[in-house]
Design a protein around this motif. Structure first.
Motif, PDB file in Angstrom:
ATOM      1  N   GLU A 338     -10.247   2.505   3.609  1.00 31.49           N
ATOM      2  CA  GLU A 338     -10.912   1.961   2.434  1.00 31.49           C
ATOM      3  C   GLU A 338     -10.561   2.770   1.185  1.00 31.49           C
ATOM      4  O   GLU A 338     -10.288   3.970   1.270  1.00 31.49           O
ATOM      5  CB  GLU A 338     -12.433   1.949   2.607  1.00 31.49           C
ATOM      6  CG  GLU A 338     -12.932   0.945   3.649  1.00 31.49           C
ATOM      7  CD  GLU A 338     -12.636  -0.489   3.262  1.00 31.49           C
ATOM      8  OE1 GLU A 338     -12.624  -0.806   2.054  1.00 31.49           O
ATOM      9  OE2 GLU A 338     -12.421  -1.314   4.174  1.00 31.49           O
ATOM     10  N   THR A 339     -10.565   2.093   0.046  1.00 37.95           N
ATOM     11  CA  THR A 339     -10.340   2.757  -1.234  1.00 37.95           C
ATOM     12  C   THR A 339     -10.985   1.928  -2.334  1.00 37.95           C
ATOM     13  O   THR A 339     -11.102   0.701  -2.204  1.00 37.95           O
ATOM     14  CB  THR A 339      -8.842   2.914  -1.526  1.00 37.95           C
ATOM     15  OG1 THR A 339      -8.672   3.549  -2.800  1.00 37.95           O
ATOM     16  CG2 THR A 339      -8.138   1.567  -1.572  1.00 37.95           C
ATOM     17  N   ASN A 340     -11.401   2.595  -3.398  1.00 41.02           N
ATOM     18  CA  ASN A 340     -11.856   1.876  -4.587  1.00 41.02           C
ATOM     19  C   ASN A 340     -10.729   1.793  -5.600  1.00 41.02           C
ATOM     20  O   ASN A 340     -10.911   1.316  -6.715  1.00 41.02           O
ATOM     21  CB  ASN A 340     -13.073   2.567  -5.224  1.00 41.02           C
ATOM     22  CG  ASN A 340     -13.737   1.674  -6.259  1.00 41.02           C
ATOM     23  OD1 ASN A 340     -13.748   0.451  -6.130  1.00 41.02           O
ATOM     24  ND2 ASN A 340     -14.270   2.279  -7.311  1.00 41.02           N
ATOM     25  N   GLY A 341      -9.527   2.266  -5.180  1.00 41.64           N
ATOM     26  CA  GLY A 341      -8.347   2.148  -6.024  1.00 41.64           C
ATOM     27  C   GLY A 341      -7.595   0.878  -5.692  1.00 41.64           C
ATOM     28  O   GLY A 341      -8.192  -0.195  -5.507  1.00 41.64           O
ATOM     29  N   SER A 342      -6.275   0.981  -5.576  1.00 43.06           N
ATOM     30  CA  SER A 342      -5.452  -0.187  -5.280  1.00 43.06           C
ATOM     31  C   SER A 342      -5.435  -0.457  -3.779  1.00 43.06           C
ATOM     32  O   SER A 342      -4.820   0.273  -3.008  1.00 43.06           O
ATOM     33  CB  SER A 342      -4.016   0.034  -5.774  1.00 43.06           C
ATOM     34  OG  SER A 342      -3.182  -1.015  -5.355  1.00 43.06           O
ATOM     35  N   LYS A 343      -6.125  -1.510  -3.364  1.00 48.14           N
ATOM     36  CA  LYS A 343      -6.199  -1.844  -1.946  1.00 48.14           C
ATOM     37  C   LYS A 343      -4.850  -2.316  -1.414  1.00 48.14           C
ATOM     38  O   LYS A 343      -4.460  -2.011  -0.285  1.00 48.14           O
ATOM     39  CB  LYS A 343      -7.264  -2.914  -1.716  1.00 48.14           C
ATOM     40  CG  LYS A 343      -8.687  -2.428  -1.958  1.00 48.14           C
ATOM     41  CD  LYS A 343      -9.705  -3.495  -1.620  1.00 48.14           C
ATOM     42  CE  LYS A 343     -11.125  -2.996  -1.884  1.00 48.14           C
ATOM     43  NZ  LYS A 343     -11.515  -1.883  -1.010  1.00 48.14           N
ATOM     44  N   SER A 344      -4.110  -3.057  -2.239  1.00 42.43           N
ATOM     45  CA  SER A 344      -2.823  -3.574  -1.778  1.00 42.43           C
ATOM     46  C   SER A 344      -1.818  -2.451  -1.573  1.00 42.43           C
ATOM     47  O   SER A 344      -1.042  -2.465  -0.626  1.00 42.43           O
ATOM     48  CB  SER A 344      -2.275  -4.603  -2.773  1.00 42.43           C
ATOM     49  OG  SER A 344      -2.118  -4.042  -4.061  1.00 42.43           O
ATOM     50  N   ARG A 345      -1.841  -1.447  -2.456  1.00 43.40           N
ATOM     51  CA  ARG A 345      -0.896  -0.341  -2.301  1.00 43.40           C
ATOM     52  C   ARG A 345      -1.260   0.517  -1.094  1.00 43.40           C
ATOM     53  O   ARG A 345      -0.376   0.994  -0.383  1.00 43.40           O
ATOM     54  CB  ARG A 345      -0.848   0.500  -3.582  1.00 43.40           C
ATOM     55  CG  ARG A 345       0.312   1.489  -3.638  1.00 43.40           C
ATOM     56  CD  ARG A 345       1.657   0.783  -3.432  1.00 43.40           C
ATOM     57  NE  ARG A 345       1.874  -0.319  -4.335  1.00 43.40           N
ATOM     58  CZ  ARG A 345       2.484  -0.230  -5.523  1.00 43.40           C
ATOM     59  NH1 ARG A 345       2.928   0.929  -5.927  1.00 43.40           N
ATOM     60  NH2 ARG A 345       2.653  -1.293  -6.266  1.00 43.40           N
ATOM     61  N   LEU A 346      -2.559   0.710  -0.850  1.00 40.56           N
ATOM     62  CA  LEU A 346      -2.981   1.453   0.336  1.00 40.56           C
ATOM     63  C   LEU A 346      -2.501   0.747   1.597  1.00 40.56           C
ATOM     64  O   LEU A 346      -1.980   1.373   2.524  1.00 40.56           O
ATOM     65  CB  LEU A 346      -4.505   1.599   0.364  1.00 40.56           C
ATOM     66  CG  LEU A 346      -5.082   2.250   1.632  1.00 40.56           C
ATOM     67  CD1 LEU A 346      -4.590   3.679   1.786  1.00 40.56           C
ATOM     68  CD2 LEU A 346      -6.613   2.203   1.607  1.00 40.56           C
ATOM     69  N   LYS A 347      -2.644  -0.575   1.647  1.00 42.57           N
ATOM     70  CA  LYS A 347      -2.208  -1.331   2.816  1.00 42.57           C
ATOM     71  C   LYS A 347      -0.704  -1.230   2.994  1.00 42.57           C
ATOM     72  O   LYS A 347      -0.196  -1.073   4.113  1.00 42.57           O
ATOM     73  CB  LYS A 347      -2.615  -2.802   2.689  1.00 42.57           C
ATOM     74  CG  LYS A 347      -2.235  -3.645   3.919  1.00 42.57           C
ATOM     75  CD  LYS A 347      -2.665  -5.081   3.784  1.00 42.57           C
ATOM     76  CE  LYS A 347      -2.381  -5.867   5.063  1.00 42.57           C
ATOM     77  NZ  LYS A 347      -0.971  -5.776   5.507  1.00 42.57           N
ATOM     78  N   LEU A 348       0.039  -1.315   1.884  1.00 37.51           N
ATOM     79  CA  LEU A 348       1.496  -1.250   1.966  1.00 37.51           C
ATOM     80  C   LEU A 348       1.943   0.084   2.578  1.00 37.51           C
ATOM     81  O   LEU A 348       2.784   0.119   3.478  1.00 37.51           O
ATOM     82  CB  LEU A 348       2.084  -1.424   0.567  1.00 37.51           C
ATOM     83  CG  LEU A 348       3.606  -1.568   0.445  1.00 37.51           C
ATOM     84  CD1 LEU A 348       3.951  -2.390  -0.793  1.00 37.51           C
ATOM     85  CD2 LEU A 348       4.289  -0.213   0.344  1.00 37.51           C
ATOM     86  N   VAL A 349       1.377   1.185   2.086  1.00 36.37           N
ATOM     87  CA  VAL A 349       1.767   2.503   2.592  1.00 36.37           C
ATOM     88  C   VAL A 349       1.275   2.689   4.023  1.00 36.37           C
ATOM     89  O   VAL A 349       1.977   3.258   4.864  1.00 36.37           O
ATOM     90  CB  VAL A 349       1.225   3.614   1.666  1.00 36.37           C
ATOM     91  CG1 VAL A 349       1.555   4.994   2.231  1.00 36.37           C
ATOM     92  CG2 VAL A 349       1.818   3.477   0.263  1.00 36.37           C
ATOM     93  N   SER A 350       0.087   2.200   4.319  1.00 39.64           N
ATOM     94  CA  SER A 350      -0.445   2.308   5.673  1.00 39.64           C
ATOM     95  C   SER A 350       0.424   1.545   6.667  1.00 39.64           C
ATOM     96  O   SER A 350       0.737   2.044   7.758  1.00 39.64           O
ATOM     97  CB  SER A 350      -1.876   1.772   5.711  1.00 39.64           C
ATOM     98  OG  SER A 350      -2.435   1.930   6.989  1.00 39.64           O
ATOM     99  N   ASP A 351       0.858   0.342   6.288  1.00 42.04           N
ATOM    100  CA  ASP A 351       1.751  -0.442   7.150  1.00 42.04           C
ATOM    101  C   ASP A 351       3.075   0.276   7.354  1.00 42.04           C
ATOM    102  O   ASP A 351       3.655   0.240   8.447  1.00 42.04           O
ATOM    103  CB  ASP A 351       2.005  -1.819   6.535  1.00 42.04           C
ATOM    104  CG  ASP A 351       0.788  -2.731   6.606  1.00 42.04           C
ATOM    105  OD1 ASP A 351      -0.171  -2.382   7.314  1.00 42.04           O
ATOM    106  OD2 ASP A 351       0.799  -3.785   5.938  1.00 42.04           O
ATOM    107  N   LEU A 352       3.553   0.925   6.308  1.00 46.14           N
ATOM    108  CA  LEU A 352       4.811   1.667   6.392  1.00 46.14           C
ATOM    109  C   LEU A 352       4.712   2.785   7.423  1.00 46.14           C
ATOM    110  O   LEU A 352       5.617   2.974   8.255  1.00 46.14           O
ATOM    111  CB  LEU A 352       5.151   2.245   5.013  1.00 46.14           C
ATOM    112  CG  LEU A 352       6.405   3.107   4.894  1.00 46.14           C
ATOM    113  CD1 LEU A 352       7.651   2.276   5.137  1.00 46.14           C
ATOM    114  CD2 LEU A 352       6.461   3.758   3.503  1.00 46.14           C
ATOM    115  N   VAL A 353       3.610   3.508   7.400  1.00 45.43           N
ATOM    116  CA  VAL A 353       3.398   4.606   8.346  1.00 45.43           C
ATOM    117  C   VAL A 353       3.285   4.074   9.773  1.00 45.43           C
ATOM    118  O   VAL A 353       3.917   4.594  10.708  1.00 45.43           O
ATOM    119  CB  VAL A 353       2.133   5.394   7.958  1.00 45.43           C
ATOM    120  CG1 VAL A 353       1.740   6.366   9.074  1.00 45.43           C
ATOM    121  CG2 VAL A 353       2.360   6.153   6.654  1.00 45.43           C
ATOM    122  N   THR A 354       2.488   3.027   9.948  1.00 43.18           N
ATOM    123  CA  THR A 354       2.251   2.472  11.286  1.00 43.18           C
ATOM    124  C   THR A 354       3.519   1.876  11.884  1.00 43.18           C
ATOM    125  O   THR A 354       3.830   2.077  13.062  1.00 43.18           O
ATOM    126  CB  THR A 354       1.154   1.398  11.214  1.00 43.18           C
ATOM    127  OG1 THR A 354      -0.036   1.977  10.664  1.00 43.18           O
ATOM    128  CG2 THR A 354       0.859   0.835  12.590  1.00 43.18           C
TER     129      THR A 354
END
Length: 472
Positions: A338-354
């Motif tokens: 979760e983040t109160n910042g950019s949710k789409s960017r968090l998901k993008l980086v998280s998907d990259l790691v996974t």
């Protein structure tokens, strides 16, 4: 999915030059080809805008934040950040519109920390000053910059988007304060303005109460082109209702195709066609005469990243996670959910790691280039191939080119890649029109007050005809 019903000739790629003063790489200012003082060097930006126009680009765009970049409390990292000083974009583009003729100008303005009347006024002014080449990049501002604006707290993500929905409607309504021919300027009668063509907005909403009218005529384009970059659920829905161009970030073709088809599929419920919204993902091209040379150029850039900067990149995404026990060669742990910042960017980086099981070193290197946008390393032909595949396989209508180092990387792309795209019939050799809308293939919107009046008249016409028939 694409709709070319209003298009003359084959579908062609749209290109934007996405500029960050010294270049997009996090350490670009250290590169010997960079203009180190670029952020406050008007001559530098003038040359870039004219280069982009020489390359027949549709637009130039500078990333901007109302509160600046970097953390001033981390002085070690802040002291090494080459992106801390840069011009306010509307002011910059107003100046550069006077030394160019065709290129469009996209400026960022936040719906969270600015007022809609001020935004409507400054973008209408930019559209007049540039002769119809302005675009507004609508952002809700993920970063908490509230301490700079006498605001008690940064709004939650959902509230930011609720405010943005209303904000955009207010701005459009203000742009429609006057009909296109409202200003008569008739010296003989002494009438400057036709009062029947003046419209007060009188908006009363949850976030704004705005009377109007705006103190400037309707923009030459009707509305400056509306651009957005959100890719969260709320961002996609806002874009489907209001945006005409989306600047998006995707690394994998499958993700880009999913995003492209999803936002296009949302348009009909808002009474819009697929060709009324252009999707332009970012691409960070590292060029070389051979693959080996391109890879060497890439490694030269990555070698400029200081360890403290590397860790700051990671900490920016691992908010609330203690990384003190990790080394850069350890496997990257899962990111916060979760983040109160950019949710789409968090998901993008998280998907990259996974997806790729990256080490922390591999992760920061991915982000240091283009912050989650697609990085392509190769020859001019390989870069052109990469662009063509996404364009032809339902992933993009155009691309935001993110030069690693400026000014040289923009010139290299124009001299080496653009001619290949032109030879393949994928990109223009001449501009189609005088305004940004014309070059992007977007229609000029009808004044909303006029449209409602026409609709009411059309609805009333059958009833009037029936009444007249009875009377006869």
């Amino acid at each position: 999915m694409s709709d070319t019903s209003n298009q003359i000739g084959p579908r062609q790629i749209k290109l934007g030059a996405f500029l960050q003063a010294t270049g997009h790489h996090v350490a670009a200012w250290l590169h010997p080809d960079a203009q180190a003082d670029a952020g406050l060097n008007l001559r530098h930006y003038k040359a870039l805008a004219q280069e982009a126009e020489r390359g027949k680009f549709d637009l130039v765009f500078v990333a901007d934040s109302p509160g600046g970049y970097g953390d001033p409390h981390d002085l070690e990292v802040f002291s090494r950040d080459g992106k801390t000083a840069h011009f306010e974009p509307v002011t910059l583009w107003s100046a550069l519109s006077q030394v160019t003729e065709n290129i469009g100008f996209v400026a960022t303005s936040t719906t969270t920390y600015e007022d809609p009347y001020t935004t409507a006024r400054k973008f209408a002014s930019l559209d007049w000053i540039s002769g119809g080449r302005a675009a507004w990049n609508v952002v809700t501002t993920g970063a908490d910059v509230s301490p700079n604006f006498s605001v008690l707290a940064h709004l939650e993500h959902s509230k930011r988007y609720e405010r943005a929905e209303e904000y955009i409607d207010v701005v459009k309504g203000l742009w429609d304060s006057y009909e296109d021919d409202a200003f008569r300027r008739d010296r003989k009668s002494g009438v400057f303005l036709d009062p029947d063509k003046l419209h007060l907005l009188n908006h009363q909403g949850d976030h704004f109460q705005v009377r109007g009218p705006l103190n400037i005529g309707r923009p030459p384009q009707g509305y400056p082109v509306i651009v957005q970059a959100g890719a969260s659920e709320a961002g996609r829905e806002l874009a489907a209702r209001t945006a005409e161009v989306i600047f998006t970030a995707n690394m994998a073709l499958e993700d880009a195709q999913e995003f492209y088809s999803d936002v296009k599929a949302r348009l009909p419920k808002h009474g819009r066609r697929p060709n009324e919204l252009l999707v332009m993902p970012g691409i960070f091209p590292v060029l070389g005469g051979t693959e080996a040379e391109a890879q060497a150029n890439y490694e030269d850039l990555q070698a400029l990243v200081h360890p403290s900067v590397a860790w700051s990149i990671l900490k920016r995404h691992y908010v609330g996670v203690d990384l003190s026990g990790f080394s850069l060669d350890d496997e990257a742990p899962p990111l916060p959910t979760e983040t109160n910042g950019s949710k789409s960017r968090l998901k993008l980086v998280s998907d990259l790691v996974t997806r790729n099981k990256l080490t922390l070193r591999e992760l920061y290197r991915q982000i240091a280039t283009a912050r989650g946008h697609r990085t392509v390393v190769g020859t001019p032909e390989q870069i052109a191939d990469a662009i063509q595949v996404w364009f032809e396989q339902g992933a993009a209508d155009g691309f935001n080119i993110m030069p690693p180092v400026l000014p040289t990387a923009l010139t290299d792309f124009i001299d080496q890649v653009v001619p290949i795209l032109q030879q393949r019939g994928l990109f223009r050799t001449q501009y189609e029109g005088a305004t940004l809308r014309e070059n992007l293939g977007l229609e000029r919107p009808v004044n909303s007050f006029v449209a409602r009046a026409r609709a009411a008249a059309a609805q009333a016409a059958p009833s009037l005809e029936l009444a007249m028939a009875v009377f006869r």
